[in-house]
Structure formats: structure tokens, C-alpha cells
Motif scaffolding. Structure first.
Motif, short mmCIF file in Angstrom:
data_model
loop_
_atom_site.label_atom_id
_atom_site.label_comp_id
_atom_site.label_asym_id
_atom_site.label_seq_id
_atom_site.Cartn_x
_atom_site.Cartn_y
_atom_site.Cartn_z
N PHE A 9 15.16 -14.03 -11.25
CA PHE A 9 14.55 -13.43 -10.06
C PHE A 9 14.16 -11.98 -10.33
CE2 PHE A 9 17.24 -16.77 -8.26
CZ PHE A 9 16.42 -17.33 -7.28
N GLU A 10 13.09 -11.53 -9.69
CA GLU A 10 12.80 -10.10 -9.63
C GLU A 10 13.84 -9.43 -8.73
OE1 GLU A 10 10.39 -8.66 -11.33
OE2 GLU A 10 9.50 -10.52 -12.09
N ALA A 15 7.42 -15.00 -1.28
CA ALA A 15 8.20 -15.17 -2.51
C ALA A 15 9.63 -15.59 -2.17
CB ALA A 15 8.22 -13.87 -3.30
N SER A 16 10.17 -16.47 -3.01
CA SER A 16 11.55 -16.94 -2.80
C SER A 16 12.52 -15.77 -2.81
CB SER A 16 11.94 -17.94 -3.89
OG SER A 16 11.14 -19.09 -3.82
N LYS A 17 13.62 -15.93 -2.05
CA LYS A 17 14.66 -14.91 -2.00
C LYS A 17 16.02 -15.59 -2.21
CE LYS A 17 12.16 -12.00 1.32
NZ LYS A 17 11.09 -12.92 1.72
N GLN A 37 8.40 -20.01 2.87
CA GLN A 37 9.33 -19.18 2.10
C GLN A 37 10.61 -19.96 1.82
OE1 GLN A 37 10.96 -14.73 2.83
NE2 GLN A 37 11.40 -16.12 4.51
N SER A 89 13.45 -7.42 -6.42
CA SER A 89 12.97 -7.42 -5.03
C SER A 89 13.26 -8.73 -4.31
CB SER A 89 11.47 -7.14 -4.99
OG SER A 89 10.76 -8.15 -5.71
N GLN A 90 13.58 -9.79 -5.07
CA GLN A 90 13.90 -11.09 -4.47
C GLN A 90 15.39 -11.24 -4.19
OE1 GLN A 90 11.72 -13.21 -7.91
NE2 GLN A 90 11.50 -14.66 -6.22
N SER A 140 15.38 -5.10 2.82
CA SER A 140 16.56 -5.04 1.94
C SER A 140 17.46 -3.83 2.21
CB SER A 140 16.11 -5.01 0.48
OG SER A 140 15.27 -3.89 0.24
N GLU A 167 10.47 -19.06 -8.59
CA GLU A 167 9.18 -18.39 -8.73
C GLU A 167 8.13 -18.87 -7.74
OE1 GLU A 167 7.42 -21.23 -12.34
OE2 GLU A 167 8.18 -19.23 -12.76
N LEU A 171 5.54 -16.40 -5.94
CA LEU A 171 5.91 -15.07 -6.45
C LEU A 171 4.75 -14.10 -6.26
CD1 LEU A 171 8.35 -13.77 -7.86
CD2 LEU A 171 7.23 -14.26 -10.04
N GLY A 222 12.36 -9.83 4.75
CA GLY A 222 12.17 -9.03 3.55
C GLY A 222 12.61 -7.59 3.66
#
Length: 516
Positions: A193-194, A166-168, A132, A196-197, A457, A158, A161, A455
Motif C-alpha cells: 500500500f501507499e 483508492a483502497s484503504k 471504494q 496515503s492508503q 487521516s 491497488e 489507485l 479519506g
């Protein structure tokens, strides 16, 4: 972890989940900065002490300065020795230290990011498994956008993803300086980024007492039934600092108390205090309710004098018995400055729970003492009993959640004074974290970095919440800009703010409580 330990956790999640953090490479942008030394690296060290880092953990510092790897490691050794809540344990730290490197490059330089991507890909290849990527942006906001765009351009954003790896990206405040810039920043972030990231960090949400607020409300049947307009008279939230602007005068004058403290820290406390019960402990359920209550706050009445907002700046005075200079005498402050060092707002929340209950919030520098607290003041009982002359000293029942410097909860009640006649006085029931759980509690950044790695949030701010907050605050900034210095009050350093702020409460039959 036994059930007693788990019940203390604000979101009832045990350490077993946290121990499952995946292999991770953390990249800190702004690694030569103050926050990295004071908070971030000591937090990572303490997570290592608690065995909460993944087995495969790598740390990369990224900044413009050319610094050899070993020099950066030595600087981080010193940072831990000076700022960690625990003494440096060389054996534990060595496990991270040997995988700590430094990467020099410009924040707007695509080539530097390409080399960073190569470095991380090599770490992954050497481990023989996916890792990650966690990017911590601890830089001035002027370089947020180039960093984010370059993370996208070099493919780091990405990576993996739509998987658990997935990257944060963690982004430090400020999240814009007004509604327009906040929207632009969110658009930039979400182009790479999404949502969620993305982990927008406000360290106040990592403080134990702030997290405990939800437990006090929703895990105790004696509070939630009376946490509403039928029983609550008003809510007061204070975030006070005894320090002045110090060497940050030039920066602070472009910000002010409203941007620096009210829009972020203080509004987070409002949201957690006033939110409806979430349908579950899922992060999005909690964040949904925070956004709803911020959107329910009514636009403020703005006047040069009067209205729902007061601003002021500190003049010379005494703090802890020592004379201090006023704001206009501080280094780096322009002669024509109209920046406020104190702001107080009277908020009205237009929903079923809080209709008619004023929320008073204030924040300022050079105040009487450092104190951050939430005070829920309940309505007085009918004046039938215990109302004869001055014989009975009866105060409003108040629940005070102290966030700093002494974390805990106080309940103000009325009690009979021992003696042959019936006389009363207010008394306080105290709960202190340090007394009950010990004083060596985790720092806010420890919790937040750990949550980002796994993960979770819950304690991070969503993009729509930042925009909802700025939608409320931006008209105030525009009004003050139009007024210039007209309506800007003064208060003596070492006081609790300007007399004008008392008017916000007098008009509703209240007064500021003495904090601390």
C-alpha cells in the motif's frame, strides 16, 4: 450546520464533507472477534442512524470460521442490541443488513482472497459504478503480514489507485512490539500500500476530549501564550485502569503496561499536548508536528533502581471495597514472570517550547479508579503575597483535560473564602461534555471509521510516528529484559501505584496529583 456547531468540531470540518463518502465496501478481517461485536458494527449502525453512510454501502465479514450469511447477520443484530449507544432501529439497520455477507477463509490462503476479490468485483459490477474498498484488520498481529500480502497479491490493494476511490486499510494496534518489528511491519505495509492508503488506528484519538485538546490550545487566546516553559511547571498524564488482566493473563504477560498503553495511547497524548501549532488543519500538517515532538524527546536514563523509569506489578488489595488477587495469582501468568502492570516515565523534550519542563506519564492496571487525564500544572506566582503561614492555601493553577470516564476540562484556581478576614483555598471550574452537549456523544470508532471512509487521516498514526515512538521505548524494554525481576516494584491493588514512582517527581520538586 451553523457556525456554532462547526466551532465545536475539533478540526472545523462540517458534516457536509462526511455526507460525501463514496460508495464503499467494508471488509472486516477478524469478523467473529470481540472488537467487531462490541465496537465496529455498532459504530457502523450509528453512522447509519446519523445518515453518514454512503448510499451504496456493503459490509463483508471475513474470518476463519464457517458461518452462514444469515447467522452472521443475526449475530450482528445482537451485537447492536447489546453494545450500541442507541437502541436497534430495524428499519435503518435493514439498509445495511441486506448488504451484509460473510466470507470464510484463512488469512494466509491466497485462494480465499481471490474469491473475496471476485465477490467485491461482482458488487461493483452489479452497482454499475466504481466502489471504494476499505479493509479493517481487526486480528491478532501475527496475521497482519499475510493479510496485507494477500490483499496485494489478489489486486485488491491497488484497486482504483491514484483516485479518490483508492483502497484503504485500517490496522489496529499493536504496530509492532519493538523498533525492529515496527520497521518490518511498515516495510511490509508499504510494499503493498501507499502510505496515503494506510490508517493506523488508535481509538484514543477518536475520543472527543482528545480531539478537543487542539481546540483548547489553538482556539483560545488565553491558553496558547502560556503553553510553554516560561509558565508551565510540569505536565502529568495518567491512564489508569481499575481492572486487572482478567482472562487475558497469558496475552498480557507477553506485552505489559509499556507496550500495551504507554507506547501508543499515552504517547499520543504527549504528542498532542506538546506539539507546535500546525501550519494548517491539513492532516499531514498536524501529523508532521506530532512526529517532530516525539523525535525531540530525549533518551531516558535507565538504571535498575533510579533513573527516568519505574515499573511495578500489582499485589493483592482492595478495589472498590472488594478484595482482589495479585498479578502473580492471575490465570495464565508464568511463575517466573517479570512483566510490569504499571509503568511511569519522566520525559524531557529538547525543544524551545519545553526545555526544562518534565513530562510525567504513568499507566497501570488495578489502580484506585479508572481515570485518563492530562494535567498542565502552571508555575506558582512569586511568594510575595498570600504566603503568610498557613493562612493562605494556594495551589498551582492546573488545567486538567479528563478523557475518561467523565469527559471534560477542569481549571484549578485560587479564590478567597467568604468572611471578614482574607483566607484562600483552591477551587475548580468544571466543563463537562455530558452537561453541555448531552451524554449520547459518538463513540470513538464512529468518528474513525467515518474519517477513513472519506479519506481524512488526521486522527490516524503515520508510519514514521510509530517508529519514533518505538525508538524511545525499545531501549527500556531491552534494559528491563536484561534486569529480569530486579527493580520490579509492587503496589497494592486499589492504590495509585508504587512509592518508587513518587521519586520521579520528588526529584524535580513535584508530586503526582490525585486523579479523578
Amino acid at each position: 450546520m451553523n457556525s456554532t456547531d462547526e466551532s465545536r468540531h475539533p478540526f472545523l470540518k462540517g458534516l457536509s464533507k462526511h455526507r460525501g463518502a463514496p460508495p464503499t465496501v467494508v471488509v472486516i478481517f477478524g469478523a467473529s472477534g470481540d472488537l467487531t461485536a462490541r465496537k465496529l458494527v455498532p459504530a457502523i449502525f450509528n453512522l447509519g442512524v446519523d445518515n453518514l453512510l454512503p448510499g451504496e454501502f456493503h459490509l463483508i465479514g471475513y474470518s476463519r470460521s464457517e458461518i452462514p450469511d444469515e447467522e452472521f447477520r443475526s449475530a450482528m443484530d445482537q451485537a447492536i442490541e447489546e453494545h450500541s449507544r442507541r437502541p436497534l432501529n430495524k428499519e435503518i439497520w435493514e439498509r445495511v443488513r441486506q448488504h451484509t455477507t460473510y466470507h470464510a477463509g484463512g488469512y494466509g490462503d491466497p485462494e480465499s482472497f481471490a474469491r473475496l476479490a471476485e465477490k467485491i468485483n461482482k458488487i461493483e459490477a452489479d452497482l454499475g459504478r466504481d466502489v471504494q474498498r476499505l479493509f479493517y484488520i481487526s486480528t491478532p498481529p501475527s496475521v497482519f503480514e499475510p493479510i496485507i500480502r494477500n490483499l496485494g497479491a489478489c489486486g485488491l490493494a491497488e484497486a482504483h489507485l491514484n483516485t479518490k476511490l483508492a483502497s484503504k486499510v485500517i490496522i489496529e494496534k499493536p504496530f509492532g512490539k519493538d523498533l525492529e518489528s515496527a520497521r518490518h511491519l511498515n516495510k511490509t505495509i508499504n510494499s503493498v500500500f501507499e502510505e496515503s492508503q494506510v490508517y493506523r488506528i488508535d481509538h484514543y484519538l477518536g475520543k472527543e476530549t482528545v480531539q478537543d485538546l487542539l481546540v483548547q490550545r489553538f482556539a483560545n487566546a488565553i491558553f496558547e501564550p502560556i503553553w510553554n516553559r516560561e509558565y508551565v511547571d510540569c505536565v502529568q498524564i495518567t491512564v489508569a485502569e481499575s481492572l486487572g488482566v482478567g482472562s487475558r493473563g497469558g496475552y498480557y504477560d507477553t506485552s505489559g503496561a509499556l507496550r500495551d498503553m504507554i507506547q501508543n495511547h499515552t504517547m499520543q497524548l504527549v504528542a498532542l499536548t506538546a506539539m507546535e501549532p500546525p501550519v494548517s488543519l491539513d492532516p499531514e500538517s498536524i501529523r508532521d508536528e506530532k512526529v517532530k515532538v516525539v523525535k525531540a524527546i530525549q533518551p531516558l536514563e535507565l538504571k535498575a533502581e533510579g533513573g527516568d523509569v519505574v515499573r511495578a506489578r500489582y499485589a493483592n488489595g482492595l478495589v472498590n471495597g472488594q478484595p482482589v488477587k495479585g498479578y502473580m495469582e492471575e490465570s495464565g501468568i508464568p511463575e517466573d514472570s517479570s512483566t510490569e502492570t504499571y509503568a511511569a516515565l519522566r520525559l524531557s523534550i529538547n525543544n524551545w517550547r519545553w526545555k526544562g519542563v518534565p513530562f510525567y506519564i504513568r499507566s497501570g492496571k488495578r489502580m484506585a479508579r479508572r481515570a485518563s487525564e492530562i494535567a498542565i500544572q502552571f508555575k506558582r506566582p512569586p511568594g510575595i503575597l498570600f504566603s503568610e503561614g498557613n493562612k493562605f492555601d494556594v495551589a498551582s493553577n492546573t488545567m486538567v483535560v479528563s478523557i475518561q470516564p467523565d469527559e471534560g476540562v477542569t481549571l484549578v484556581m485560587n479564590s478567597k473564602i467568604p468572611g471578614l478576614e482574607t483566607r484562600t483555598q483552591p477551587v475548580k471550574m468544571h466543563f463537562r461534555y455530558a452537561t453541555t452537549f448531552g451524554s449520547n456523544t459518538p463513540e470513538a470508532y464512529e468518528r474513525l471509521i467515518l474519517d477513513a471512509m472519506v479519506g481524512d487521516s488526521t486522527l490516524f498514526i503515520r508510519g514514521d510516528e510509530t517508529e519514533a515512538s518505538w525508538k524511545l521505548i525499545t531501549p527500556i524494554l531491552e534494559h528491563w529484559k536484561a534486569c529480569g525481576s530486579h527493580g520490579l516494584e509492587e503496589y497494592a491493588a486499589g492504590s495509585w501505584g508504587p512509592l518508587a514512582s513518587e521519586r520521579l517527581l520528588w526529584e524535580k520538586g513535584h508530586q503526582w496529583r490525585r486523579s479523578g
